[in-house]
Design a protein around this motif. Structure first.
Motif, PDB file in Angstrom:
ATOM      1  N   ALA A   3     -23.431  18.898  25.880  1.00 10.44           N
ATOM      2  CA  ALA A   3     -23.627  18.378  27.236  1.00 10.44           C
ATOM      3  C   ALA A   3     -25.123  18.291  27.519  1.00 10.44           C
ATOM      4  N   ASP A   4     -25.463  17.443  28.481  1.00 11.87           N
ATOM      5  CA  ASP A   4     -26.844  17.282  28.927  1.00 11.87           C
ATOM      6  C   ASP A   4     -27.760  16.952  27.758  1.00 11.87           C
ATOM      7  N   GLU A   5     -28.778  17.778  27.500  1.00  7.19           N
ATOM      8  CA  GLU A   5     -29.735  17.438  26.441  1.00  7.19           C
ATOM      9  C   GLU A   5     -29.130  17.549  25.053  1.00  7.19           C
ATOM     10  N   ASN A   6     -27.996  18.224  24.936  1.00  5.42           N
ATOM     11  CA  ASN A   6     -27.327  18.356  23.638  1.00  5.42           C
ATOM     12  C   ASN A   6     -26.283  17.280  23.393  1.00  5.42           C
ATOM     13  N   ALA A   7     -26.160  16.343  24.331  1.00  2.00           N
ATOM     14  CA  ALA A   7     -25.150  15.291  24.226  1.00  2.00           C
ATOM     15  C   ALA A   7     -25.777  13.995  23.734  1.00  2.00           C
ATOM     16  N   SER A   8     -24.908  13.112  23.248  1.00  4.28           N
ATOM     17  CA  SER A   8     -25.370  11.831  22.719  1.00  4.28           C
ATOM     18  C   SER A   8     -25.717  10.872  23.854  1.00  4.28           C
ATOM     19  N   GLU A   9     -26.392   9.802  23.479  1.00  7.22           N
ATOM     20  CA  GLU A   9     -26.728   8.765  24.451  1.00  7.22           C
ATOM     21  C   GLU A   9     -25.461   8.158  25.049  1.00  7.22           C
ATOM     22  N   GLU A  10     -24.435   7.986  24.217  1.00  7.89           N
ATOM     23  CA  GLU A  10     -23.185   7.411  24.716  1.00  7.89           C
ATOM     24  C   GLU A  10     -22.524   8.334  25.727  1.00  7.89           C
ATOM     25  N   TRP A  11     -22.594   9.648  25.509  1.00  3.15           N
ATOM     26  CA  TRP A  11     -22.037  10.628  26.448  1.00  3.15           C
ATOM     27  C   TRP A  11     -22.637  10.412  27.832  1.00  3.15           C
ATOM     28  N   HIS A  12     -23.942  10.223  27.885  1.00  2.74           N
ATOM     29  CA  HIS A  12     -24.607   9.989  29.167  1.00  2.74           C
ATOM     30  C   HIS A  12     -24.262   8.617  29.721  1.00  2.74           C
ATOM     31  N   ALA A  59     -21.371  13.418  32.462  1.00  2.00           N
ATOM     32  CA  ALA A  59     -21.985  14.513  33.217  1.00  2.00           C
ATOM     33  C   ALA A  59     -21.262  14.753  34.532  1.00  2.00           C
ATOM     34  N   GLY A  60     -20.466  13.779  34.991  1.00  2.08           N
ATOM     35  CA  GLY A  60     -19.718  13.912  36.231  1.00  2.08           C
ATOM     36  C   GLY A  60     -18.291  14.374  36.055  1.00  2.08           C
ATOM     37  N   LYS A  61     -17.921  14.817  34.839  1.00  3.63           N
ATOM     38  CA  LYS A  61     -16.574  15.357  34.636  1.00  3.63           C
ATOM     39  C   LYS A  61     -16.442  16.719  35.318  1.00  3.63           C
ATOM     40  N   LEU A  62     -15.237  17.026  35.793  1.00  2.00           N
ATOM     41  CA  LEU A  62     -15.008  18.306  36.449  1.00  2.00           C
ATOM     42  C   LEU A  62     -15.403  19.468  35.547  1.00  2.00           C
ATOM     43  N   ASN A  88     -16.603  17.744  19.025  1.00  2.00           N
ATOM     44  CA  ASN A  88     -16.185  16.475  19.595  1.00  2.00           C
ATOM     45  C   ASN A  88     -17.304  15.444  19.454  1.00  2.00           C
ATOM     46  N   HIS A  89     -16.930  14.200  19.434  1.00  2.00           N
ATOM     47  CA  HIS A  89     -17.918  13.124  19.329  1.00  2.00           C
ATOM     48  C   HIS A  89     -17.305  11.884  19.961  1.00  2.00           C
ATOM     49  N   LEU A  90     -18.047  10.824  19.993  1.00  2.00           N
ATOM     50  CA  LEU A  90     -17.587   9.591  20.619  1.00  2.00           C
ATOM     51  C   LEU A  90     -17.695   8.428  19.646  1.00  2.00           C
ATOM     52  N   GLY A  91     -16.813   7.448  19.840  1.00  2.00           N
ATOM     53  CA  GLY A  91     -16.988   6.149  19.205  1.00  2.00           C
ATOM     54  C   GLY A  91     -16.660   6.034  17.742  1.00  2.00           C
ATOM     55  N   GLN A  92     -15.756   6.839  17.248  1.00  2.00           N
ATOM     56  CA  GLN A  92     -15.398   6.741  15.833  1.00  2.00           C
ATOM     57  C   GLN A  92     -14.270   5.743  15.628  1.00  2.00           C
ATOM     58  N   GLY A  93     -14.256   5.073  14.490  1.00  2.00           N
ATOM     59  CA  GLY A  93     -13.162   4.175  14.142  1.00  2.00           C
ATOM     60  C   GLY A  93     -13.002   3.039  15.119  1.00  2.00           C
ATOM     61  N   ILE A  94     -14.057   2.261  15.331  1.00  2.00           N
ATOM     62  CA  ILE A  94     -14.040   1.166  16.297  1.00  2.00           C
ATOM     63  C   ILE A  94     -13.604  -0.131  15.626  1.00  2.00           C
ATOM     64  N   ALA A  95     -12.782  -0.915  16.340  1.00  2.00           N
ATOM     65  CA  ALA A  95     -12.391  -2.230  15.835  1.00  2.00           C
ATOM     66  C   ALA A  95     -13.587  -3.180  15.930  1.00  2.00           C
ATOM     67  N   THR A  96     -13.960  -3.752  14.809  1.00  2.00           N
ATOM     68  CA  THR A  96     -15.056  -4.728  14.811  1.00  2.00           C
ATOM     69  C   THR A  96     -14.537  -6.149  14.974  1.00  2.00           C
ATOM     70  N   GLU A  97     -13.215  -6.308  14.818  1.00  2.00           N
ATOM     71  CA  GLU A  97     -12.592  -7.626  14.965  1.00  2.00           C
ATOM     72  C   GLU A  97     -11.335  -7.486  15.821  1.00  2.00           C
ATOM     73  N   SER A  98     -10.952  -8.555  16.478  1.00  2.00           N
ATOM     74  CA  SER A  98      -9.699  -8.578  17.242  1.00  2.00           C
ATOM     75  C   SER A  98      -8.561  -9.056  16.346  1.00  2.00           C
ATOM     76  N   GLY A  99      -7.377  -8.493  16.562  1.00  2.00           N
ATOM     77  CA  GLY A  99      -6.229  -8.895  15.757  1.00  2.00           C
ATOM     78  C   GLY A  99      -5.113  -7.883  15.864  1.00  2.00           C
TER      79      GLY A  99
END
Length: 323
Positions: free
Chosen positions: A170-179, A184-187, A245-256
């Motif tokens: 969280a905060d300074e230990n979190a990724s740019e995507e987290w911010h 930061a506004g989660k309960l 925990n992390h964010l953004g893994q296994g993203i679809a690069t194409e639609s289908g």
């Protein structure tokens, strides 16, 4: 000795444009002896209803005569999204802050969701511990999230009892995507900033009551009470995996159309480069993307929804810290 008490309070959260008061019910359980205060809520996101059902069964199974302290429970934290069976409110209701779990501790003079959060925060700030029940997606391994550096929250998470615990920076230990995504506004995050150990169980599944997910929630809440010495006994010893925990893994690069790899199941440990599935062109049949894990770890989410759009999350892999 008193047997303890249970009371309910209808709480006005905000007034809608029509003049109708938006309200919810707060349950207060006071034990026969003094002790800490636990705040529990469910259904910030209205389609995540297994937490609400878990609180109903927790109500039936909580032995007030053995309870030390107070439990404050809100089974429907966001009636607007609950009625819409949705994750967010319509733009016409709150175009600035459509997701309630991004605006804590709220603002009594802010947008609708900020005002709702501010009203519930009056109960949260009394607590010695917070459990914010969520249920994520149907294709997710039940787990508990907590702030990575918070030892008290980790103990709460362990007591809740899922096989997987996810530590989150969280905060300074979190990724740019987290911010960027306003986490930061989660309960859970805001309560932790106030020194209240807080966890977010993700029970999995949505829009339907799933017995296994509900029972995890009920037993988890009872074991949190035991851990806090609000109920007699101790949580059982369990084998648990701690991952980051992390964010953004296994993203679809194409639609289908996405076909997940049939042999994979959530909970599997995968290596970097493990095939997660294939996105196909539904009209021409050719493969458009071979989705792979970009790191080794625990596969804790793998979508089974076939129609995907570029940018959709296909899978989540958490890096193992301890087993």
């Amino acid at each position: 000795m008193s047997d303890g008490t249970h009371s309910t309070e209808k709480v006005a959260l905000e007034v809608l444009p029509s003049g109708i008061t938006l309200s919810t019910t707060v349950h207060t359980y006071r034990g026969a002896a003094d002790g800490p205060t636990l705040y529990v809520q469910a259904a910030q996101h209205g389609r995540e209803i297994n937490g609400t059902e878990a609180l109903r069964r927790f109500h039936d199974r909580l032995p007030l005569e053995s309870l030390a302290g107070t439990v404050i429970a809100v089974p429907v934290a966001n009636p607007l999204t609950f009625d819409r069976v949705s994750y967010t409110t319509p733009e016409a209701i709150d175009s600035v802050n459509p997701n309630m779990n991004r605006v804590w501790p709220g603002d009594g003079e802010g947008t609708l969701h900020q005002r709702m959060a501010a009203r519930l925060w009056e109960y949260v700030k009394r607590a010695d511990a917070v459990v914010d029940l969520h249920t994520g997606s149907p294709n997710m391994l039940p787990h508990v999230l907590y702030r990575e550096t918070d030892t008290r929250a980790r103990a709460l998470a362990s007591a809740f009892g899922t096989e997987l615990l996810l530590a989150e920076g969280a905060d300074e230990n979190a990724s740019e995507e987290w911010h960027r995504r306003g986490f930061a506004g989660k309960l859970r995050v805001v309560a932790a900033e106030e020194g209240i150990p807080s966890i977010t169980p993700e029970l999995a599944h949505n829009k339907q009551i799933v017995e296994s997910a509900v029972e995890i929630g009920v037993e988890g809440l009872l074991d949190v009470c035991r851990h806090l010495e609000m109920l007699p006994g101790s949580p059982p010893e369990r084998t648990q995996t701690l991952a980051r925990n992390h964010l953004g893994q296994g993203i679809a690069t194409e639609s289908g159309l996405f076909r997940p790899k049939p042999t994979l199941e959530v909970g599997d440990v995968v290596s970097e480069g493990t095939s997660l599935g294939t996105v196909y062109n539904p009209q021409q049949y050719d493969p458009l993307q071979e989705a792979v894990a970009d790191r080794a770890g625990v596969l804790y989410a793998l979508t089974q929804e076939a129609t995907v759009t570029a940018g959709d999350q296909l899978a989540s892999v958490a890096v193992v810290l301890e087993e």
